[in-house]
Design a protein around this motif. Structure first.
Motif: not given
Length: 331
Positions: A78-81, A84-86, A241-242
């Motif tokens: 998932e893009v949201a993964a 910056m928080e993660s 992911g990158p």
């Protein structure tokens, strides 16, 4: 996945750390206070190959991670993964697992620099000092970076690589069609050895690789064996992911607002090359050190390496080590 076997470097010990929400592969060398090294795009723990042994010999535990999405670390779909928080949570989880009873020191390059700056900003109790290579700390943003590049580039019909990265699918397909060629062109385009104008100016709607140069002979700072390692890593992992790191500007902006008004109240350090477009924010930052001093309380040096491009610690390993090791020892 292939391990690093280039004979002039000692193979580090690899560990897979449960960072809480992700399993993170870490290359570890040495004993002593923990120094966590965080890479950028498109790299891996391997971008710190020249720093691990010198930092370890100086009396520290050097731990270079694969950021989630890369190499031997988890690769969520998932893009949201990749917000910056993660990613800051991953860094904090690795640091806590490797050194549970004391705060760690952070060093980051390229995207790794914002990751370590914001790790320290969001969890000041977990980190005792932080250094950034290539990208200075600019504080909590006033608007998402996507708004800035849209205004400066896209709205005027100009190509900007981060705009190209926004749509899932085409950027990954272009990179994965020829991983070696993609890496050679991307690495060369913003290295200090490339002539001015190597990174092409083009219209919005072009792809990243259009007009980019694959040099006949690559500069000596990246050997054929070094490139082989990167090619093997990205052939196995892919680029979703990158690249998805670039798709989280709005999420990052929203998460960081809770820290508005907070400074980094710990020893900091900035190192960059005068031929690195990221060091001056693609021309937006006249004096990266002066900007940093507005957001940190203890800046212990701004080092600008003449002729150095974007790949700071790979292009100039001896100079970077001669800066980092005394800074670490002086903490």
């Amino acid at each position: 996945m292939p391990e690093f076997m280039t004979p002039q470097f000692r193979t580090p010990r690899f560990r897979t750390i449960d960072a809480g929400a992700a399993q993170i592969r870490v290359a570890v060398e040495g004993q002593g206070p923990l120094v966590v090294l965080v890479h950028g795009f498109p790299e891996s723990w391997f971008s710190w190959r020249h720093q691990l042994e010198p930092i370890a010999k100086a009396g520290f535990t050097a731990a270079a991670i694969d950021v989630r999405g890369y190499g031997g670390s988890d690769k969520p779909g998932e893009v949201a993964a990749y917000d910056m928080e993660s990613l800051t949570a991953d860094v904090a989880g690795v640091a806590k697992a490797l050194q549970p009873d004391a705060p760690a020191i952070l060093i980051g390059h390229d995207w790794g620099a914002p990751i370590v700056w914001n790790s320290a900003l969001s969890r000041p109790e977990a980190f005792s000092a932080v250094a950034g290579l290539s990208v200075p700390f600019s504080g909590v943003p006033n608007r998402p970076f996507s708004e800035i590049f849209t205004e400066a580039f896209t709205s005027k019909g100009h190509f900007f690589y981060q705009a190209w990265f926004q749509d899932v699918g085409p950027p990954e397909a272009e990179a994965e069609a020829d991983v070696r060629g993609f890496l050679r062109k991307f690495y060369y385009g913003i290295c200090g050895d490339a002539p001015d104008g190597t990174w092409p100016q083009k219209k919005h709607g072009a792809t990243l690789l259009e007009g980019m140069v694959d040099p006949e002979v690559f500069p000596a700072w990246l050997t054929p064996e070094d490139l082989d390692y990167y090619v093997d890593e990205f052939t196995a992992s892919g680029f979703f992911g990158p690249i998805s790191r670039y798709r989280n500007h709005e999420r990052d902006f929203a998460w960081l607002q809770q820290f508005r008004g907070r400074k980094l109240d710990m020893p900091t350090l900035l190192v960059g090359g005068d031929r690195d477009p990221a060091f001056n924010g693609f021309g937006r930052i006249a004096d990266p050190g002066a900007m940093m001093r507005e957001h940190v309380s203890d800046l212990r040096g701004v080092h600008v390496l003449p002729g150095c491009g974007h790949w700071t610690q790979q292009e100039r390993p001896a100079e970077v080590n001669a800066i980092l090791v005394p800074w670490l020892k002086g903490l």
